[in-house]
Design a protein around this motif. Sequence first.
Motif, PDB file in Angstrom:
ATOM      1  N   ASP A  16      58.132  18.979  32.983  1.00  0.00           N
ATOM      2  CA  ASP A  16      57.169  18.048  33.571  1.00  0.00           C
ATOM      3  C   ASP A  16      57.886  17.154  34.596  1.00  0.00           C
ATOM      4  OD1 ASP A  16      55.330  16.161  34.204  1.00  0.00           O
ATOM      5  OD2 ASP A  16      54.982  15.454  32.155  1.00  0.00           O
ATOM      6  N   PRO A  17      57.596  17.349  35.894  1.00  0.00           N
ATOM      7  CA  PRO A  17      58.303  16.548  36.919  1.00  0.00           C
ATOM      8  C   PRO A  17      58.115  15.048  36.717  1.00  0.00           C
ATOM      9  CG  PRO A  17      56.930  18.250  37.940  1.00  0.00           C
ATOM     10  CD  PRO A  17      56.627  18.270  36.478  1.00  0.00           C
ATOM     11  N   SER A  18      57.010  14.647  36.106  1.00  0.00           N
ATOM     12  CA  SER A  18      56.769  13.208  35.953  1.00  0.00           C
ATOM     13  C   SER A  18      57.685  12.584  34.902  1.00  0.00           C
ATOM     14  CB  SER A  18      55.301  12.929  35.626  1.00  0.00           C
ATOM     15  OG  SER A  18      55.019  13.243  34.288  1.00  0.00           O
ATOM     16  N   SER A  19      58.353  13.409  34.099  1.00  0.00           N
ATOM     17  CA  SER A  19      59.313  12.862  33.130  1.00  0.00           C
ATOM     18  C   SER A  19      60.613  12.455  33.805  1.00  0.00           C
ATOM     19  CB  SER A  19      59.638  13.906  32.055  1.00  0.00           C
ATOM     20  OG  SER A  19      58.584  14.001  31.145  1.00  0.00           O
ATOM     21  N   ILE A  20      60.868  13.067  34.959  1.00  0.00           N
ATOM     22  CA  ILE A  20      62.160  12.862  35.613  1.00  0.00           C
ATOM     23  C   ILE A  20      62.168  11.563  36.403  1.00  0.00           C
ATOM     24  CG2 ILE A  20      63.622  13.783  37.469  1.00  0.00           C
ATOM     25  CD1 ILE A  20      62.954  16.578  36.182  1.00  0.00           C
ATOM     26  N   ASN A  21      63.214  10.778  36.208  1.00  0.00           N
ATOM     27  CA  ASN A  21      63.363   9.463  36.856  1.00  0.00           C
ATOM     28  C   ASN A  21      62.264   8.472  36.459  1.00  0.00           C
ATOM     29  OD1 ASN A  21      65.709  10.071  38.199  1.00  0.00           O
ATOM     30  ND2 ASN A  21      64.654  10.846  40.018  1.00  0.00           N
ATOM     31  N   LYS A  22      61.584   8.728  35.359  1.00  0.00           N
ATOM     32  CA  LYS A  22      60.540   7.805  34.917  1.00  0.00           C
ATOM     33  C   LYS A  22      61.173   6.538  34.338  1.00  0.00           C
ATOM     34  CE  LYS A  22      58.026   8.756  31.238  1.00  0.00           C
ATOM     35  NZ  LYS A  22      57.012   9.427  30.412  1.00  0.00           N
ATOM     36  N   ILE A  23      62.226   6.714  33.557  1.00  0.00           N
ATOM     37  CA  ILE A  23      62.842   5.583  32.865  1.00  0.00           C
ATOM     38  C   ILE A  23      64.305   5.436  33.255  1.00  0.00           C
ATOM     39  CG2 ILE A  23      63.483   4.704  30.579  1.00  0.00           C
ATOM     40  CD1 ILE A  23      60.828   6.358  29.708  1.00  0.00           C
TER      41      ILE A  23
END
Lengths: 583, 187
Positions: free
Chosen positions: A306-313
């Motif tokens: 899931d690209p949205s997991s990357i650099n989220k936190i």
Amino acid sequence: MTRMSGAEIVVKALKDQGVDTVFGYPGGAVLPIYDAIFQQNDIRHILVRHEQAATHAAEGYARSTGKPGIVLVTSGPGATNAVTGLTDALLDSIPLVVLSGQVPTFMIGNDAFQEADTVGITRPCTKHNWLVKDTDNLANTLHQAFHVATSGRPGPVLIDIPKDVQFADGTYVKPEKANKGHYAPQVKGDVDAITQAVELLETAKRPILYTGGGVINSGTAASQLLRELVGETGFPITSTLMGLGAYPASGEAWLGMLGMHGTYEANMAMHDCDAMICIGARFDDRITGRTDAFSPKSKKVHIDIDPSSINKIIRVDVPIVGDIAHVLEDMLRIWKARGRKTRSEEVAKWWKKIDGWREKQCLSYEQKGPIIKPQYALQRLEALTKKYDRYITTEVGQHQMWAAQYLGFEDPHRWMTSGGLGTMGYGFPSSIGVQIAHPESLVINVAGEASWLMNMQELGTAMQFRAPVKQFILNNERLGMVRQWQELLHGERYSSSWSESLPDFVKLAEAFGAKGIQCSDPDGLDDAIMEMIEHDGPVVFDCLVEKHENCFPMIPSGKAHNEMLLGDASTQGAIQAGGAVMV
Amino acid sequence: MSPLDLKKGSSKKSAYDLRTPFSDVNERHTLAVLVDNVDGVLARVIGLFSGRGYNIDSLTVAEVDHTGHRSRITVVTTGTPQVIVQIKHQLERMVVVHEVHDLTVEGASVERELALVKVRGTGDLRVEALRTAEVFRARVMDTTLQSFVFELTGAPEKVDAFVELMVPLGLVEVARTGVAAIARGAE
């Protein structure tokens, strides 16, 4: 071109999707589907006692098989009761297909009896949902729903089916002929990024593999590849709560779980590493602690579908979007082709350092006196059930963390726990779902008495469907984790964290026709556990444990990995006001 | 930064969001989102923004492909660079979404907004309103002896400036469409 009623289309589509079990509860708006289920023998319906339990049972089924779990509920309250399970499945990326009845299309919007805006209510707690207004679209939507639930990052979907759509005739379409839409997440990782990750494997002096539920979701091949990667490189590995079992707990490189209640060695290694390979985990706040002090010296690789997991936190240096099994396969292939290099001397030094942390024996405790320590209860449970074909579910709280610390998982899909949402009441119905999927296996729900009471009505389901689930309740007559936080953060003011008027669990079990066992004596514990295992039927095991035991190690909220608490002596003033606002 | 040292507005978020951002500077971005025009699609997109605490400064939506039933949603949002990338990824993973373009970073683009502005007045005020409208190339869509309705198209800043000038001249009411945007060039 086969014409049939909407209800028959539903059952046919489920069969064609390979469904063998549906968890549900009937009601006015789904009667046509229940009628269609009655007239066939391929799909088994498990009647739960509450719709929330249907969703958790389906989660247990899905988490232990890797197949989607199927739920059938009626409109209005049936659908709203499913909301907690949908959210739980969303946060843990569990594939569920939930079918809900709806009032007839011509009554939608009239505040009809048992009408609720189900797609509106469930929109934020599903991966996607649909309201089907035309029977001719039903088959296609059902097949698309299975596709969405199971591909990419898995998740729950819901299909709302008005009653007139169930009655009306429509055309059935087979799965292979269905239009599944344009949803097609990327599974192959970018080769350049994977090569960069391989370079990091080759140059790392203090590497760590940080794995999560994505490895489990990716399938057994991913776990095999992970084991190969660890075996070949000799790198240390830790995992989140969700990823336990992807790498065996008996493996040499295993550091134990990381995070808020993870082991000292895992968290210290995360903090001091120079290369972190995050595989199918999402830098959840239970893992990172204070984000600005999270693993400050490392280069980070993050593999996630899931690209949205990357650099989220946490900002990472090498992002790789793709399915874990695909990416690990490529990574191993490239690493081997480049000569299987690691900096083995430095890595050996790193292991020496880790071994030093291991010597702290952060999970040690002392069982003395006449009262059972919860850790001891779980250690005995582990020792006595290890050799069985065993599946463990849990509720949520201290017992869940102790179970993660003291039980060992050798394979994926053997550990089913509510991680992201932290749903008390999840474990018991989940254990029933697991048992239905694995009728011959030993299925144990490690519970606290407070969580267990939240869905105790499911004793009826366990009895009716002869699911011999073992309910191992660590009874401290407290909401243990709440009590622990009140002790550490709220001046020992135990506001509403004390369970008064608890039932007699033995009599409660017997009232449903199940077996009840109570044990309070450390010396009698082994015999009592064996009695539980050997009983052919559901057992409620009331294990009376130390009432004020705290769960350690613990990274207090707002603290970094290297600031963890190991025991009661060091807790004074450990958590400051800044941390108290965090959950 | 202490977790209690909250920035204005951030206290509405859950404690999970008390992370230190990579950059504190908020940027304004215009996103073009191509979606299936199906039931509830707008609610899905808006729900994503409200549920995750993202801002919507402006939103326009209309079906742009009647045969393929595709709608184009233009969202103007503000956030740190990291949040903007999050928004894009969160949108992209929605089942109804086909494409997301961050027009602010993908090269030059044009942004236009249409406004209908009603002004009431007589005598010098009325003359001045008409003269100002000419300067802004606003068109008169409706007139009575005491009022005008102007139609104005332009960048949001131009509309803002015009509306501000109309206040002392008898501004009654403003209707604005929100921003529509498209990339410059042949692609």
